[in-house]
Design an enzyme around this catalytic site. Structure first.
Site, PDB file in Angstrom:
ATOM      1  N   SER A 214      -8.875   7.746   8.478  1.00 44.49           N
ATOM      2  CA  SER A 214      -7.774   7.423   7.598  1.00 44.49           C
ATOM      3  C   SER A 214      -8.341   6.863   6.565  1.00 44.49           C
ATOM      4  O   SER A 214      -9.628   6.309   6.555  1.00 44.49           O
ATOM      5  CB  SER A 214      -7.020   6.322   8.307  1.00 44.49           C
ATOM      6  OG  SER A 214      -7.050   5.153   7.569  1.00 44.49           O
ATOM      7  N   LYS A 215      -8.036   7.023   5.278  1.00 46.17           N
ATOM      8  CA  LYS A 215      -8.582   6.483   3.877  1.00 46.17           C
ATOM      9  C   LYS A 215      -8.998   5.093   3.938  1.00 46.17           C
ATOM     10  O   LYS A 215      -9.665   4.985   3.257  1.00 46.17           O
ATOM     11  CB  LYS A 215      -7.575   6.932   2.915  1.00 46.17           C
ATOM     12  CG  LYS A 215      -7.380   8.620   2.558  1.00 46.17           C
ATOM     13  CD  LYS A 215      -6.988   8.950   1.362  1.00 46.17           C
ATOM     14  CE  LYS A 215      -6.606  10.529   1.328  1.00 46.17           C
ATOM     15  NZ  LYS A 215      -5.915  11.252   0.620  1.00 46.17           N
ATOM     16  N   ARG A 216      -8.143   4.359   4.870  1.00 40.43           N
ATOM     17  CA  ARG A 216      -8.531   3.110   4.907  1.00 40.43           C
ATOM     18  C   ARG A 216      -9.878   2.474   5.573  1.00 40.43           C
ATOM     19  O   ARG A 216     -10.068   1.264   5.762  1.00 40.43           O
ATOM     20  CB  ARG A 216      -7.322   2.206   5.258  1.00 40.43           C
ATOM     21  CG  ARG A 216      -6.067   2.192   4.362  1.00 40.43           C
ATOM     22  CD  ARG A 216      -4.928   1.635   4.812  1.00 40.43           C
ATOM     23  NE  ARG A 216      -4.284   2.462   5.822  1.00 40.43           N
ATOM     24  CZ  ARG A 216      -3.643   3.529   5.405  1.00 40.43           C
ATOM     25  NH1 ARG A 216      -3.318   3.666   4.237  1.00 40.43           N
ATOM     26  NH2 ARG A 216      -2.957   4.184   6.346  1.00 40.43           N
ATOM     27  N   ASP A 217     -10.101   3.603   6.509  1.00 36.88           N
ATOM     28  CA  ASP A 217     -11.312   3.273   7.395  1.00 36.88           C
ATOM     29  C   ASP A 217     -12.550   3.076   6.684  1.00 36.88           C
ATOM     30  O   ASP A 217     -13.294   3.771   5.922  1.00 36.88           O
ATOM     31  CB  ASP A 217     -11.625   4.567   8.378  1.00 36.88           C
ATOM     32  CG  ASP A 217     -12.211   4.256   9.722  1.00 36.88           C
ATOM     33  OD1 ASP A 217     -12.864   3.382   9.764  1.00 36.88           O
ATOM     34  OD2 ASP A 217     -12.024   5.127  10.219  1.00 36.88           O
TER      35      ASP A 217
END
Ligand code: GLU
Length: 445
Positions: A214-217
């Protein structure tokens, strides 16, 4: 002729997942001697960001990818930005209205209307996915869906078919998240009686916990520009990304772009999720760094040194960078290594002290000081001084090099000894030796 496309939405920076889609399409096109097209899918107007398109293209170029048709290059089937093709979508949406295959939908008291596609009843949609094999969907699973919104802008699933058809796309290789969109797209092809391209949906990229990236990882650096800024090499990144969901038919994973083009075939796209293995990326990048010539490596790390305010003479820089080339997994690391070996306060570790105490090294260190002081401090003369000191003090092997290393660097291990001494410079080295002599004479611990 094979014609494939990469169709990014200009909503942000180039992400690892999108870069993979672009790279696979590129390699596929080049492998088959076909064309690679870039189309900008900008119909989700609120999500577009300024500079998004440029960032996509610049980063692809940096990775070593080139294309045949695109907004910047033009081509026979342009324009290549969806917002510049609205008339075409309107024309074909109207055609579906006329044929009774779509219907208007007015919102509230507005004059504007959206257009909804009428999903056929009790139909089975089937396609042979290049990666997953046969996939089947029932029309009952899909509701009538909007093809053109009441602001006149088409939705993705409609525009993509019009464009792929008129741009003569033969193979659609894209992310797994588009599998469920595919039956909607097939419906549109069938409504117009057009040939359906071949689809291939690439596997998910997952993190080390097997969860979808996920881009938030925060644990994984995910944007190509970030890798560029850290000093990853484009060839290494291209190599690594290609192995996310594809495997070469030979037992070798370090592959140049030319080799990848030669080997890339869609039969070896993998179905199982592909893990983003950071260590593997580090290993591949390190392998490419080690292959550079000393001069190339210095040019590569120079901007990092400059940014960190490290200013030295050319000769110093070349000896320094070549000494550390093997230890660098990525460019920015050169600054950490500089700090570790050249900026840290001179301090003996417990272990180094223990080593010095286990035998009589005072004479050796005194002799070293004498010989180094006399030398002109060239690399050659430094090596000679070390050897000569060993002979005079009757120490050799580990009992020569270890105390010399400790006395000059404070460390038990480190890069090439004579080079380290050279790079530290005479003044520093003599000062350090004096400090060690004080310690050995028991004056200071
Ligand atoms: N614009 C879509 C995306 O970025 C393209 C999907 C496709 O390749 O059909 O996901």
């Amino acid at each position: 002729m094979v014609r494939v496309r990469y169709a990014p939405s200009p909503t942000g920076l180039l992400h690892i997942g999108n870069a993979r889609t672009a790279i696979f399409n590129y390699l596929f096109a080049r492998h088959h001697g076909g064309k690679f097209i870039i189309r900008i899918e900008d119909t989700d107007v609120e999500r577009n960001v300024e500079g998004g398109e440029k960032s996509q293209l610049d980063n692809l170029s940096w990775l070593g990818i080139d294309w045949d048709e695109s907004p910047d290059k033009g081509g026979p089937y342009g324009p290549y930005r969806q917002l510049e093709r609205l008339d075409l979508y309107k024309k074909y949406a109207d055609m579906l209205l006329e044929k009774g295959l779509a219907y208007k939908e007015y919102r509230d008291d507005s004059e504007n209307y959206g257009i909804r596609f009428k999903v056929p009843k009790k139909k089975t949609y089937e396609f042979d996915d290049l990666v997953r094999g046969k996939l089947t969907f029932q029309s009952e699973e899909v509701e009538d869906w909007i093809i053109v919104k009441d602001n006149g802008i088409p939705t993705y699933n409609f525009a993509v078919v019009i464009d792929d058809h008129f741009m003569k796309i033969t193979h659609v290789l894209r992310g797994e998240e588009h599998i469920t969109n595919t039956p909607k797209q097939i419906m549109v092809y069938e409504a117009f009686g057009w040939d359906v391209p071949l689809f291939g949906h690439m596997t998910l990229i997952v993190n080390e916990e097997k969860k979808k990236l996920s881009k938030r990882d925060k644990n994984i650096v995910q944007f190509i520009s970030q890798y560029k800024d850290l000093g990853y090499l484009p060839e290494a990144l291209l190599n690594f990304i290609t192995l996310l969901g594809w495997s070469p038919p030979i037992n070798e994973e370090i592959l140049s772009k030319e080799e990848l083009i030669k080997l890339f075939d869609s039969n070896r796209l993998t179905k199982a999720p592909s893990m983003f293995d950071k260590d593997k990326l580090t290993f591949i990048n390190h392998t490419y760094i080690k292959k550079m010539s000393e001069e190339e490596f210095l040019e590569f790390v120079r901007p990092f040194l400059e940014n960190a305010g490290i200013k030295k003479e050319e000769d110093w820089l070349l000896k320094f960078s070549s000494m550390l080339q093997d230890r660098c997994s990525y460019g920015a690391q050169i600054v950490d290594l500089y700090n570790e070996f050249f900026k840290k306060e001179f301090k003996l570790t417990e272990e180094a002290l223990d080593f010095l105490k286990q035998d009589e090294f005072t004479l050796l260190i005194e002799t070293l000081k004498k010989n180094l002081s006399k030398s002109d401090f060239s690399l050659e003369k430094i090596s000679e001084a070390i050897k000569k000191s060993g002979q005079e003090a009757e120490k050799k092997g580990k009992n020569l090099y270890m105390p010399v290393r400790i006395a000059t660097t404070g460390l038990l291990h480190g890069p090439e000894l004579a080079k380290m001494i050279y790079l530290l410079g005479k003044e520093t080295v003599i000062k350090r030796i004096d400090k060690i002599l004080e310690i050995l004479e028991g004056k200071k611990i």
